[in-house]
Every structure is written in structure tokens, then in C-alpha cells.
Motif scaffolding. Structure first.
Motif, PDB file in Angstrom:
ATOM      1  N   LEU A 314       0.838  -1.197   0.000  1.00 52.54           N
ATOM      2  CA  LEU A 314       0.000   0.000   0.000  1.00 52.54           C
ATOM      3  C   LEU A 314       0.873   1.248   0.000  1.00 52.54           C
ATOM      4  CD1 LEU A 314      -2.980   0.948   0.177  1.00 52.54           C
ATOM      5  CD2 LEU A 314      -2.724   0.961   2.652  1.00 52.54           C
ATOM      6  N   ALA A 315       1.910   1.252   0.825  1.00 52.15           N
ATOM      7  CA  ALA A 315       2.792   2.417   0.872  1.00 52.15           C
ATOM      8  C   ALA A 315       3.504   2.632  -0.458  1.00 52.15           C
ATOM      9  CB  ALA A 315       3.817   2.244   1.995  1.00 52.15           C
ATOM     10  N   LEU A 316       3.923   1.541  -1.076  1.00 52.16           N
ATOM     11  CA  LEU A 316       4.675   1.655  -2.323  1.00 52.16           C
ATOM     12  C   LEU A 316       3.808   2.029  -3.519  1.00 52.16           C
ATOM     13  CD1 LEU A 316       7.009  -1.468  -2.004  1.00 52.16           C
ATOM     14  CD2 LEU A 316       7.628   0.934  -1.670  1.00 52.16           C
ATOM     15  N   SER A 317       2.500   1.864  -3.391  1.00 49.26           N
ATOM     16  CA  SER A 317       1.625   2.059  -4.554  1.00 49.26           C
ATOM     17  C   SER A 317       1.226   3.509  -4.793  1.00 49.26           C
ATOM     18  CB  SER A 317       0.361   1.202  -4.410  1.00 49.26           C
ATOM     19  OG  SER A 317      -0.410   1.628  -3.298  1.00 49.26           O
ATOM     20  N   GLY A 318       1.731   4.414  -3.993  1.00 53.90           N
ATOM     21  CA  GLY A 318       1.535   5.816  -4.392  1.00 53.90           C
ATOM     22  C   GLY A 318       0.809   6.690  -3.415  1.00 53.90           C
ATOM     23  N   GLY A 319      -0.464   6.782  -3.488  1.00 52.52           N
ATOM     24  CA  GLY A 319      -1.264   7.627  -2.624  1.00 52.52           C
ATOM     25  C   GLY A 319      -0.825   9.062  -2.576  1.00 52.52           C
ATOM     26  N   ARG A 320      -0.704   9.734  -3.721  1.00 50.99           N
ATOM     27  CA  ARG A 320      -0.208  11.108  -3.766  1.00 50.99           C
ATOM     28  C   ARG A 320      -1.324  12.140  -3.706  1.00 50.99           C
ATOM     29  NH1 ARG A 320       5.278  11.294  -2.819  1.00 50.99           N
ATOM     30  NH2 ARG A 320       6.291   9.576  -3.885  1.00 50.99           N
ATOM     31  N   GLY A 321      -2.552  11.730  -3.688  1.00 48.84           N
ATOM     32  CA  GLY A 321      -3.661  12.679  -3.758  1.00 48.84           C
ATOM     33  C   GLY A 321      -3.981  13.361  -2.448  1.00 48.84           C
ATOM     34  N   GLY A 322      -3.243  13.047  -1.393  1.00 49.28           N
ATOM     35  CA  GLY A 322      -3.489  13.686  -0.114  1.00 49.28           C
ATOM     36  C   GLY A 322      -4.507  12.972   0.758  1.00 49.28           C
ATOM     37  N   ARG A 323      -5.248  12.036   0.180  1.00 48.47           N
ATOM     38  CA  ARG A 323      -6.251  11.292   0.953  1.00 48.47           C
ATOM     39  C   ARG A 323      -5.666   9.966   1.414  1.00 48.47           C
ATOM     40  NH1 ARG A 323     -11.921  11.134  -2.116  1.00 48.47           N
ATOM     41  NH2 ARG A 323     -12.458  10.332  -0.045  1.00 48.47           N
ATOM     42  N   SER A 324      -5.920   9.653   2.660  1.00 44.22           N
ATOM     43  CA  SER A 324      -5.431   8.397   3.207  1.00 44.22           C
ATOM     44  C   SER A 324      -6.309   7.238   2.745  1.00 44.22           C
ATOM     45  CB  SER A 324      -5.433   8.462   4.741  1.00 44.22           C
ATOM     46  OG  SER A 324      -4.588   9.490   5.196  1.00 44.22           O
ATOM     47  N   ARG A 325      -5.679   6.151   2.389  1.00 42.16           N
ATOM     48  CA  ARG A 325      -6.404   4.963   1.939  1.00 42.16           C
ATOM     49  C   ARG A 325      -6.433   3.926   3.059  1.00 42.16           C
ATOM     50  NH1 ARG A 325      -2.584   3.482  -2.792  1.00 42.16           N
ATOM     51  NH2 ARG A 325      -1.144   4.166  -1.155  1.00 42.16           N
ATOM     52  N   VAL A 326      -7.527   3.179   3.120  1.00 43.08           N
ATOM     53  CA  VAL A 326      -7.712   2.177   4.168  1.00 43.08           C
ATOM     54  C   VAL A 326      -8.051   0.834   3.533  1.00 43.08           C
ATOM     55  CG1 VAL A 326      -9.036   1.478   6.189  1.00 43.08           C
ATOM     56  CG2 VAL A 326      -8.526   3.904   5.813  1.00 43.08           C
ATOM     57  N   ARG A 327      -7.314  -0.191   3.899  1.00 47.10           N
ATOM     58  CA  ARG A 327      -7.667  -1.562   3.520  1.00 47.10           C
ATOM     59  C   ARG A 327      -8.085  -2.299   4.786  1.00 47.10           C
ATOM     60  NH1 ARG A 327      -2.856  -3.679  -0.560  1.00 47.10           N
ATOM     61  NH2 ARG A 327      -3.186  -2.130  -2.232  1.00 47.10           N
ATOM     62  N   ARG A 328      -9.290  -2.783   4.800  1.00 50.42           N
ATOM     63  CA  ARG A 328      -9.805  -3.490   5.972  1.00 50.42           C
ATOM     64  C   ARG A 328      -9.654  -4.999   5.764  1.00 50.42           C
ATOM     65  NH1 ARG A 328     -12.309   0.202   9.136  1.00 50.42           N
ATOM     66  NH2 ARG A 328     -12.915   2.160   8.122  1.00 50.42           N
ATOM     67  N   VAL A 329      -9.173  -5.657   6.794  1.00 49.78           N
ATOM     68  CA  VAL A 329      -8.922  -7.100   6.715  1.00 49.78           C
ATOM     69  C   VAL A 329      -9.759  -7.793   7.789  1.00 49.78           C
ATOM     70  CG1 VAL A 329      -7.199  -8.929   6.839  1.00 49.78           C
ATOM     71  CG2 VAL A 329      -6.587  -6.689   5.862  1.00 49.78           C
ATOM     72  N   ALA A 330     -10.663  -8.647   7.344  1.00 48.23           N
ATOM     73  CA  ALA A 330     -11.560  -9.337   8.282  1.00 48.23           C
ATOM     74  C   ALA A 330     -10.848 -10.489   8.977  1.00 48.23           C
ATOM     75  CB  ALA A 330     -12.788  -9.853   7.539  1.00 48.23           C
ATOM     76  N   GLY A 331     -11.266 -10.755  10.200  1.00 42.57           N
ATOM     77  CA  GLY A 331     -10.799 -11.935  10.914  1.00 42.57           C
ATOM     78  C   GLY A 331     -11.832 -13.058  10.804  1.00 42.57           C
ATOM     79  N   GLU A 332     -11.420 -14.254  11.116  1.00 44.74           N
ATOM     80  CA  GLU A 332     -12.315 -15.418  11.049  1.00 44.74           C
ATOM     81  C   GLU A 332     -12.265 -16.174  12.368  1.00 44.74           C
ATOM     82  OE1 GLU A 332     -12.803 -19.669   8.606  1.00 44.74           O
ATOM     83  OE2 GLU A 332     -11.184 -18.257   8.104  1.00 44.74           O
ATOM     84  N   VAL A 333     -13.421 -16.387  12.959  1.00 45.77           N
ATOM     85  CA  VAL A 333     -13.490 -17.139  14.212  1.00 45.77           C
ATOM     86  C   VAL A 333     -13.138 -18.602  13.946  1.00 45.77           C
ATOM     87  CG1 VAL A 333     -14.983 -17.939  16.088  1.00 45.77           C
ATOM     88  CG2 VAL A 333     -15.205 -15.590  15.208  1.00 45.77           C
ATOM     89  N   VAL A 334     -12.186 -19.111  14.718  1.00 48.72           N
ATOM     90  CA  VAL A 334     -11.780 -20.515  14.594  1.00 48.72           C
ATOM     91  C   VAL A 334     -11.998 -21.174  15.956  1.00 48.72           C
ATOM     92  CG1 VAL A 334      -9.925 -22.116  14.053  1.00 48.72           C
ATOM     93  CG2 VAL A 334     -10.041 -19.908  12.873  1.00 48.72           C
ATOM     94  N   LEU A 335     -12.987 -22.052  16.021  1.00 46.11           N
ATOM     95  CA  LEU A 335     -13.273 -22.764  17.273  1.00 46.11           C
ATOM     96  C   LEU A 335     -12.395 -24.005  17.364  1.00 46.11           C
ATOM     97  CD1 LEU A 335     -17.174 -22.514  17.376  1.00 46.11           C
ATOM     98  CD2 LEU A 335     -15.532 -21.173  18.686  1.00 46.11           C
ATOM     99  N   ARG A 336     -11.613 -24.077  18.447  1.00 47.11           N
ATOM    100  CA  ARG A 336     -10.744 -25.233  18.654  1.00 47.11           C
ATOM    101  C   ARG A 336     -11.036 -25.830  20.029  1.00 47.11           C
ATOM    102  NH1 ARG A 336      -6.234 -21.728  16.405  1.00 47.11           N
ATOM    103  NH2 ARG A 336      -6.126 -22.182  14.160  1.00 47.11           N
TER     104      ARG A 336
END
Length: 346
Positions: A314-336
Motif C-alpha cells: 500500500l505504501a509503495l503504490s503511491g497515494g499522492r492525492g493527499g487522501r489516506s487509503r484504508v484496507r480493511r482485513v476481516a478476521g475469522e473465528v476458529v473454534l478449537r
């Protein structure tokens, strides 16, 4: 007396009676430092015969591009996995990685960022929770905003409320809520939470999400149900020991990270409780050892190496427009096996 051959930046800061961040800014040539503080730092550096790390300065001037990773705790398997992802992405992009461990100290984090600025790192990654501290936020912004304006790239892992930076955000709140729903589905109605310091956004988000999940079933999580310790294995052990001493009647214990859950399981066994026979235990993160425990740990699985890779990409891909970009990563419940269905108690 400090041996001259072993003088560090921390020694200079101590003698000058300033923070590590201030000492770093002065010695790296940053201008936004009060003149009286600057004079104290320079005098201390002269008296101690302080010499900067010449090797690091050489790296900063070299043609090879560098990425500085500011990490909360490299000894934590969570961060070790994240850093592996960063290293993999850096290798693909021909980048040298500089690692620093802040030991979850906000001042050390500011100082590390200041040092990476002075070394002209191409990218700075903050791999760790933000702190609920306005003074820390302002100090961090004072370091990163000029760095970004000068062409440096910044990305953070987690929720940093007021920081202008691209971010990869694990869905901590949603993941904890989903975990609460799953544990309720096993019949549990009495819960305790083992938490790290609530000055950290990651901790707050996970507690909030878990409480929301319980509230949906009409169960209130009160302060009597929350036991705080360090955000580590030993912190989990201490918090669980406190829980046992309080004679809490929880059938299920949620530790806000897997390291705390590991310590909690040991403390509960030491107190004579079987897992999950007497009490179920769940964590968050899915560090590599979680599935190899006996019993294996129920948790919210995050793609830890992928988080590190995505942050750097994400950092290397640019983002020069002044707006911060957000990538959300979901978690997964694992019952053990560390959690089991329970019969409701009156």
C-alpha cells in the motif's frame, strides 16, 4: 559513569533531561525544537562524546532504498509473522528493511520515526496499535507530516485515528463481536475478559466488539468482569491469576490477544482448573503456536503475514492525492479445543 565507547542516544537524553524523541530530533537536525532544549542536548552529546551510528548513516545515503519498520514487540509471534510479510514484500521490491522495537513505549516510537526520517528511509511502516494519547498523536504527526510532504511514504497497521497515513486495519471490533456470538452459541453466559492497557486502540476495539456481541444476547460486561495486565504472555498470566483470586465464576475467558491467552491457560491450570472442562479460553490473532497448544486455542484468525505484505504494498503504490487509503482485513473465528459447549448454570 557511562563508558564513552558505549554512549547511546538514550544516555544523551537522560543527561540532558529530555525525552528520547527530543534528543533524536536535535541530533538529526530537526528544526522544531526549543532552543533551550537544543542547547542542553548538544551540551550533553559533547560532554559524553556521543557518536552517531555511522553505519546507519551510510545506509541512509546509499542508493539502495530502505523501509523502516517500527514494531511494538518483535518477540511477540504476532509481530514476528507480520514482519515476515513485510520482508517478503520488500524482497520482491528490492528494498532493505530496517527494524526497530519500541517495546510498546510511545516515546521510543516517536524517536524511532525521527531517526528513520534522518536516515531518509523511503518508507516508514508503523506495525502496532495506536495509543489513546493526544500528546503522542501530535508528536507523531509532527514527525510524519513533513516526511510525507518531502516524498516519504507512510503506512500503518491498525487504527490510528488522527494520523494522515495509509492503513491496513484488521477488523478487531467486528472479529471480537463475532467471537462473542460464537461463544454464546456454545451456551456460555458468564464471561471474563483479560485485557492489555486500554490506552491502546487495538485493546479498546476488541473489548468494545466483544461487549457488543454479549449485549446482543442481553448480557452486560461489567468492570468486575475485566482484568487488566500487560499485553503479553506474562500479562495474561497475571490477569488470570487475579481472576482466580477474585473467585470469578466465568465459564469462558476471552483474552484480547493470543499471547495473553497462553499465559492465562497456564495460570488457570496452576490453580487446578482444567481447560475446557472447568473453563473455556479464547484469544485473538491466531499466532502460529495457537493451533499446536494442548488444547489448541480458539481464536479470531488474522492473515498475519498478509497484513505485513499489504501494508508495504500500500505504501509503495503511491497515494499522492493527499487522501489516506484504508484496507480493511476481516478476521475469522476458529473454534478449537480450548472452548467447549457448556450447560447453563442457575
Amino acid at each position: 559513569m557511562i563508558a564513552r565507547s558505549h554512549v547511546t542516544l538514550e544516555d544523551v537524553a537522560q543527561v540532558a533531561s529530555v525525552s528520547l524523541a527530543t534528543a533524536s530530533r536535535v541530533l538529526n537536525g530537526t528544526t522544531n525544537v526549543r532552543e533551550d532544549l537544543r542547547e542542553r542536548v548538544l551540551a550533553a552529546a559533547t560532554d559524553l562524546d556521543y557518536t552517531p551510528n555511522v553505519h546507519a548513516q551510510a545506509l541512509a545515503g546509499a542508493a539502495l532504498r530502505t523501509v523502516g519498520v517500527v514494531c511494538h514487540d518483535l518477540g511477540d509471534p504476532y509481530f514476528a509473522a507480520v514482519v515476515r510479510g513485510v520482508l517478503r514484500a520488500a524482497d520482491r521490491n528490492g528494498l532493505l528493511v530496517l527494524l526497530t522495537d519500541t517495546f510498546r513505549d510511545p516515546d521510543k516510537e516517536i524517536a524511532a520515526v525521527s531517526t528513520l526520517r534522518s536516515q531518509r528511509a523511503s518508507v516508514i511502516l508503523l506495525a502496532g496499535s495506536a495509543f489513546e494519547d493526544r500528546a503522542w498523536e501530535r508528536a507523531l504527526a509532527a514527525e510524519l507530516e513533513p516526511y510525507r510532504r518531502g516524498g516519504g511514504q507512510v503506512a500503518v497497521l491498525g487504527r490510528h485515528r488522527n494520523l494522515k497515513a495509509d492503513s491496513v486495519r484488521p477488523e478487531n471490533r467486528a472479529g471480537a463481536k463475532a467471537l462473542a456470538d460464537a461463544l454464546l452459541g456454545l451456551g456460555h453466559r458468564r464471561f471474563a475478559v483479560l485485557t492489555g492497557p486500554r490506552t491502546m486502540t487495538t485493546v479498546l476495539d476488541r473489548i468494545t466488539g466483544f461487549a457488543e456481541g454479549l449485549a446482543g444476547a442481553g448480557i452486560e460486561l461489567s468492570e468486575r468482569d475485566v482484568f487488566e495486565g500487560a499485553f503479553s504472555r506474562d500479562g495474561g498470566h497475571a490477569a488470570a491469576t487475579e481472576l482466580v483470586a477474585a473467585k470469578h465464576r466465568a465459564t469462558c475467558v476471552f483474552a484480547v490477544n493470543d499471547q495473553m491467552a497462553l499465559g492465562a491457560m497456564t495460570a488457570l491450570r496452576e490453580a487446578g482448573h482444567s481447560i475446557p472442562g472447568d473453563v473455556s479460553v479464547a484469544g485473538f490473532g491466531d499466532i502460529p503456536v495457537a493451533r499446536d497448544l494442548g488444547p489448541a486455542l480458539t481464536t479470531v484468525a488474522l492473515p498475519l503475514e498478509e497484513l505485513g505484505e499489504q501494508a508495504l504494498e500500500l505504501a509503495l503504490s503511491g497515494g499522492r492525492g493527499g487522501r489516506s487509503r484504508v484496507r480493511r482485513v476481516a478476521g475469522e473465528v476458529v473454534l478449537r479445543e480450548s472452548t467447549a459447549r457448556t450447560r447453563r448454570r442457575r
